[in-house]
Motif scaffolding. Sequence first.
Motif, PDB file in Angstrom:
ATOM      1  N   TYR A  55       0.842  -1.200   0.000  1.00  5.87           N
ATOM      2  CA  TYR A  55       0.000   0.000   0.000  1.00  5.87           C
ATOM      3  C   TYR A  55       0.878   1.251   0.000  1.00  5.87           C
ATOM      4  CZ  TYR A  55      -3.737   3.126   1.901  1.00  5.87           C
ATOM      5  OH  TYR A  55      -4.655   4.129   2.124  1.00  5.87           O
ATOM      6  N   THR A  66      -6.959   1.901  -4.868  1.00  5.31           N
ATOM      7  CA  THR A  66      -8.273   1.354  -4.505  1.00  5.31           C
ATOM      8  C   THR A  66      -8.207  -0.137  -4.172  1.00  5.31           C
ATOM      9  OG1 THR A  66      -9.303   2.971  -5.979  1.00  5.31           O
ATOM     10  CG2 THR A  66     -10.674   1.127  -5.226  1.00  5.31           C
ATOM     11  N   GLN A  69      -6.078  -0.928  -0.939  1.00  3.81           N
ATOM     12  CA  GLN A  69      -6.760  -0.346   0.215  1.00  3.81           C
ATOM     13  C   GLN A  69      -7.945  -1.219   0.635  1.00  3.81           C
ATOM     14  OE1 GLN A  69      -8.837   3.620  -0.036  1.00  3.81           O
ATOM     15  NE2 GLN A  69      -6.882   4.361   0.760  1.00  3.81           N
ATOM     16  N   ASN A  70      -8.744  -1.621  -0.347  1.00  2.87           N
ATOM     17  CA  ASN A  70      -9.913  -2.464  -0.061  1.00  2.87           C
ATOM     18  C   ASN A  70      -9.501  -3.831   0.478  1.00  2.87           C
ATOM     19  OD1 ASN A  70     -11.703  -0.477  -0.857  1.00  2.87           O
ATOM     20  ND2 ASN A  70     -11.893  -1.240  -2.944  1.00  2.87           N
ATOM     21  N   ILE A  73      -8.716  -3.405   4.178  1.00  6.18           N
ATOM     22  CA  ILE A  73      -9.939  -3.162   4.954  1.00  6.18           C
ATOM     23  C   ILE A  73     -10.764  -4.437   5.083  1.00  6.18           C
ATOM     24  CG2 ILE A  73     -12.164  -1.951   4.895  1.00  6.18           C
ATOM     25  CD1 ILE A  73     -10.613   0.457   3.673  1.00  6.18           C
ATOM     26  N   VAL A  94     -11.447   1.855   9.257  1.00  6.34           N
ATOM     27  CA  VAL A  94     -11.535   2.214   7.839  1.00  6.34           C
ATOM     28  C   VAL A  94     -10.980   3.626   7.617  1.00  6.34           C
ATOM     29  CG1 VAL A  94     -13.106   2.656   5.910  1.00  6.34           C
ATOM     30  CG2 VAL A  94     -13.495   0.686   7.415  1.00  6.34           C
ATOM     31  N   GLU A  95     -11.335   4.533   8.525  1.00  2.00           N
ATOM     32  CA  GLU A  95     -10.856   5.915   8.409  1.00  2.00           C
ATOM     33  C   GLU A  95      -9.335   5.980   8.528  1.00  2.00           C
ATOM     34  OE1 GLU A  95     -11.481  10.291  10.563  1.00  2.00           O
ATOM     35  OE2 GLU A  95     -12.433   8.508  11.396  1.00  2.00           O
ATOM     36  N   THR A  98      -7.651   4.578   5.363  1.00  2.00           N
ATOM     37  CA  THR A  98      -7.879   5.476   4.226  1.00  2.00           C
ATOM     38  C   THR A  98      -7.023   6.733   4.328  1.00  2.00           C
ATOM     39  OG1 THR A  98     -10.159   4.676   4.084  1.00  2.00           O
ATOM     40  CG2 THR A  98      -9.634   6.704   2.904  1.00  2.00           C
ATOM     41  N   LYS A  99      -6.926   7.307   5.514  1.00  2.00           N
ATOM     42  CA  LYS A  99      -6.198   8.565   5.703  1.00  2.00           C
ATOM     43  C   LYS A  99      -4.690   8.427   5.484  1.00  2.00           C
ATOM     44  CE  LYS A  99      -9.148  11.460   8.622  1.00  2.00           C
ATOM     45  NZ  LYS A  99      -9.267  12.149   9.934  1.00  2.00           N
ATOM     46  N   ALA A 101      -3.177   7.376   3.064  1.00  2.00           N
ATOM     47  CA  ALA A 101      -2.807   7.722   1.683  1.00  2.00           C
ATOM     48  C   ALA A 101      -2.587   9.215   1.480  1.00  2.00           C
ATOM     49  CB  ALA A 101      -3.884   7.214   0.724  1.00  2.00           C
ATOM     50  N   THR A 102      -3.199  10.040   2.320  1.00  5.42           N
ATOM     51  CA  THR A 102      -3.095  11.495   2.137  1.00  5.42           C
ATOM     52  C   THR A 102      -2.262  12.166   3.226  1.00  5.42           C
ATOM     53  OG1 THR A 102      -5.196  11.771   3.324  1.00  5.42           O
ATOM     54  CG2 THR A 102      -5.292  11.632   0.911  1.00  5.42           C
TER      55      THR A 102
END
Length: 463
Positions: A55, A66, A69-70, A73, A94-95, A98-99, A101-102
């Motif tokens: 990842y 995508t 990440q999935n 999760i 999940v949050e 996901t976070k 990545a940014t």
Amino acid sequence: MKVAKFGGSSLANGAQIQKVIDIIKSDSNRRIVVVSAPGKRKDTDTKVTDLLIKYCNTVSQGEDITGIQNKIIKRYQAIAGHFGLPDTALEPIVEGITKLATQVFPSRAYQMAAFKAAGENNNAKLIAAIFNHQQIPAEYLDPKTIGLTVTDVPDDAQILPSSYEKLAQTLTQRTKVAVVPGFFGYNTSGEVCTFSRGGSDVTGAILARAVAATEYENFTDVDAIYAANPNIVPNPKKITNLTFREMRELSYAGFSVFHDEALIPAIEGKIPVVVKNTNHPSLPGTLISEHKKINHDDVVAGIASDSGFTGIYIRKYLMNKQVGFTLKLLEILAKLNISYEHMPSGIDDLTIIIRSNQLTPELETQIRAEIESEIHPDDFQIQHNYTMVMIVGEGIQDRVGTMAAATASIAQAGVSIVMVNHGASPVSITFGIRTADADAAVQGLYDTFIAHQPIEIFAEKTF
């Protein structure tokens, strides 16, 4: 109070985690639980940590995240679904995934550390939620919250000694089961830094020392520590008790249960460690403690081997008369950022054993040039494909004939010895063996010292 650490195989899926729940419920003294990231569910599976590394690389390369990440999760969703957790329990997980990545990091190394640590961190959140759902009052505790502060090295952090007081304060007064992610802490700037190999084991040992635990239980997927590698010796004997010194030596020499640095906090705190099997928790496992009763008729506790060594051999006449000769040689290696493992020597000969993974063809050429220029050896060779084979046991030094029996066992196995290191440690003898012969040497030593089979090689041959 006990600290219980569970490895990745113990937390790979819902069925395994149910065993963890039963273990925690069976002993109210298990107040601190350290968790790894979910491991493999089967041989063809991928660990969550490895998915997180992929990842991180995908994010760095600017590719579509995508799919990976999935996939990550879904591993947590599958576990939550097994226990019928509500969707709200998964929202912070999940949050968090996901976070990543940014998120902005000081460097690539800190980024990778944060991604890898997310496996343990999110699993701790999930395990705490599952415990509460299963009527075990529990709380997830982030390493930052409890004060686990480490040195500023993203992928090889060490705990700051000042952390122990804060850890004791935050962990000893809690009424709920504390669920703590293993493998990482935070530097003083608030960035995630991971421990090296065996990182969750390190966390467990740190917390056990901090709270002066009565016991540090390390749950894995084996019934005990074995006296030799089961891949080499069929059905080896289980070890019931090891000293800290024995475990350190065996871990260094290739035992895979612990990395050789993993137990240092527990050793410093004199905390007994018990290795147990999540799948068979009623079995006694292996106790690792400061002292044990020594049986002088059975002094060898275990036999280990580790490959990937290179020997730098030097012959220099009257080497023993040259003041500073060894210092000059080690300074060459230090300048090239190379550490050494063993250094057996004679009056004119010296071999420095190093880990082969430190070398490149270019660096090997540089070593050769530096030694030829500074040392002017009469003979110089770089010899590859060594394996270190070690017998370990309290009382080895005091039992007459141990070295003779060891060398005879290796000879009976048809193996020649290229190096011996005895005396540096009171609990071990190390033999340098050509890698192709290493397994035969291990089997021969096991037959003599653990299985107590007679040595027959000298019955028909004298020297």
